[in-house]
Enzyme design. Structure first.
Site, PDB file in Angstrom:
ATOM      1  N   ASP A 189      -3.758   3.934   1.526  1.00 15.61           N
ATOM      2  CA  ASP A 189      -4.094   5.168   2.268  1.00 15.61           C
ATOM      3  C   ASP A 189      -3.460   6.553   1.473  1.00 15.61           C
ATOM      4  OD1 ASP A 189      -5.391   3.444   3.842  1.00 15.61           O
ATOM      5  OD2 ASP A 189      -3.653   3.521   5.380  1.00 15.61           O
TER       6      ASP A 189
HETATM    7  N1  URA Z   1      -2.248  -0.824   5.351  1.00 20.06           N
HETATM    8  C1  URA Z   1      -2.484   0.157   5.831  1.00 20.06           C
HETATM    9  O1  URA Z   1      -2.624   0.475   7.025  1.00 20.06           O
HETATM   10  N2  URA Z   1      -2.487   1.138   4.886  1.00 20.06           N
HETATM   11  C2  URA Z   1      -2.389   1.107   3.653  1.00 20.06           C
HETATM   12  O2  URA Z   1      -2.400   1.984   2.902  1.00 20.06           O
HETATM   13  C3  URA Z   1      -2.179  -0.461   3.442  1.00 20.06           C
HETATM   14  C4  URA Z   1      -2.162  -1.363   4.205  1.00 20.06           C
END
Ligand code: URA
Length: 240
Positions: free
Chosen positions: A107
C-alpha cells in the site's frame, strides 16, 4: 517511460569504471555506439537497444535485473502514474530501461521490502496463490493485541467480506495501547494485514514488510534506496 540515459553513467553503473575513467576512454576514442566513435560522455543512449563497445568489445548486456527496494511511505507500487510518485521513480535510471516492475504491491503508506525485477517467471512464481510464499510484516497496531488474536489468526481469521484467511503466525512484541507485532502470512490479498486486524477490531497504524519468502530486507538499506540482490539471494529466492 524514458529509456535513454547518459553514456558515462550507464557504463559506470554497469561496472566499467568510474565516470572519470569512462570520460577518459571516450576522449581516447575507445568507446563506440552503434559502430560510431562516441565523442560526448553525456550523450544519450538506450543500453537495451544500442550496441556499445569498449576497445572493440561489446559490453555485457544484463538481461535480468533483481533489486531490493526499501520502500518509503508515500509512493505507489506501480510502474507509472500520472499524479503520484511510483517505486520505479526511486530506481536509478540505469536500471529503468530494463522494463523492471515491482513484484506484488505494498500500500502507499506501507514501507519495507519490495522486490523489483524484469524476471516475469520469478514474479509469477512468487505471487502464485498456489505457492503460498511467506511474507513477514512488522506493524504497530492501535489497541491491545491479545493471545486470543494470536489464536484466531492461527486458525484462519474471517475477514469482513466472509473470506477465511489462511492460518497466519502472529507474534506479539509489545502489548499496550499501541501494540507492536510481527505477522507472517502466506497469501497476499488486497490490504490483507490491515483487514486481518480490522477483523479483530484493531487498526494498523504503521506497516513494514520485513521479508518475502527467503529474501529479507537489508537493515543497512536506507528508506527509498535500492540495491542489487546478491547471487545467493537470487538463488534462494528461486528455491522458494
Ligand atoms: N497488507 C496490507 O494491509 N497492506 C500492505 O501493504 C501489505 C499487506
Amino acid at each position: 517511460m524514458k529509456n535513454t540515459q547518459r553514456l558515462d553513467k550507464t557504463l559506470a553503473n554497469l561496472g566499467y569504471g568510474s565516470r572519470k575513467e569512462i570520460k577518459l576512454m571516450i576522449k581516447n576514442g575507445l568507446i563506440t555506439v552503434d559502430g560510431v566513435r562516441a565523442k560526448d560522455s553525456g550523450m544519450q543512449i538506450d543500453p537495451g537497444k544500442q550496441d556499445i563497445c569498449i576497445k572493440g568489445e561489446k559490453i555485457a548486456y544484463r538481461g535480468l535485473v533483481y533489486l531490493m527496494l526499501n520502500k518509503p511511505a508515500g509512493v505507489i507500487s506501480a510502474t507509472e502514474d500520472k499524479k503520484m510518485g511510483t517505486v520505479i521513480d526511486l530506481i536509478p535510471k540505469a536500471y529503468q530501461s530494463f522494463n523492471i516492475f515491482p513484484v506484488g504491491r505494498l500500500d502507499k503508506d506501507t514501507e519495507g521490502l519490495l522486490l523489483i525485477t524484469n524476471d516475469g517467471q520469478l514474479a509469477h512464481d512468487l505471487l502464485s496463490p498456489r505457492k503460498h510464499v511467506s511474507k513477514k510484516y512488522y506493524a504497530i497496531v492501535d489497541g491491545i493485541v491479545t493471545e486470543d488474536d494470536v489464536k484466531k489468526f492461527s486458525q484462519g481469521i474471517i475477514l469482513e467480506d466472509g473470506y477465511v484467511a489462511l492460518p497466519a503466525e502472529l507474534n506479539i512484541l509489545k502489548c499496550n495501547e499501541l501494540s507492536e507485532i510481527e505477522l507472517v502470512i502466506y497469501e497476499g490479498k488486497f490490504h490483507q494485514v490491515k483487514r486481518m486486524f480490522g477483523a479483530v477490531g484493531k487498526k494498523v497504524i504503521y506497516l513494514k514488510r520485513i521479508s518475502m519468502g527467503n529474501l529479507t530486507l537489508d537493515l543497512e538499506l536506507e528508506k527509498g534506496k535500492c540495491r542489487e540482490l546478491t547471487n545467493d539471494e537470487i538463488c534462494s529466492l528461486m528455491r522458494n
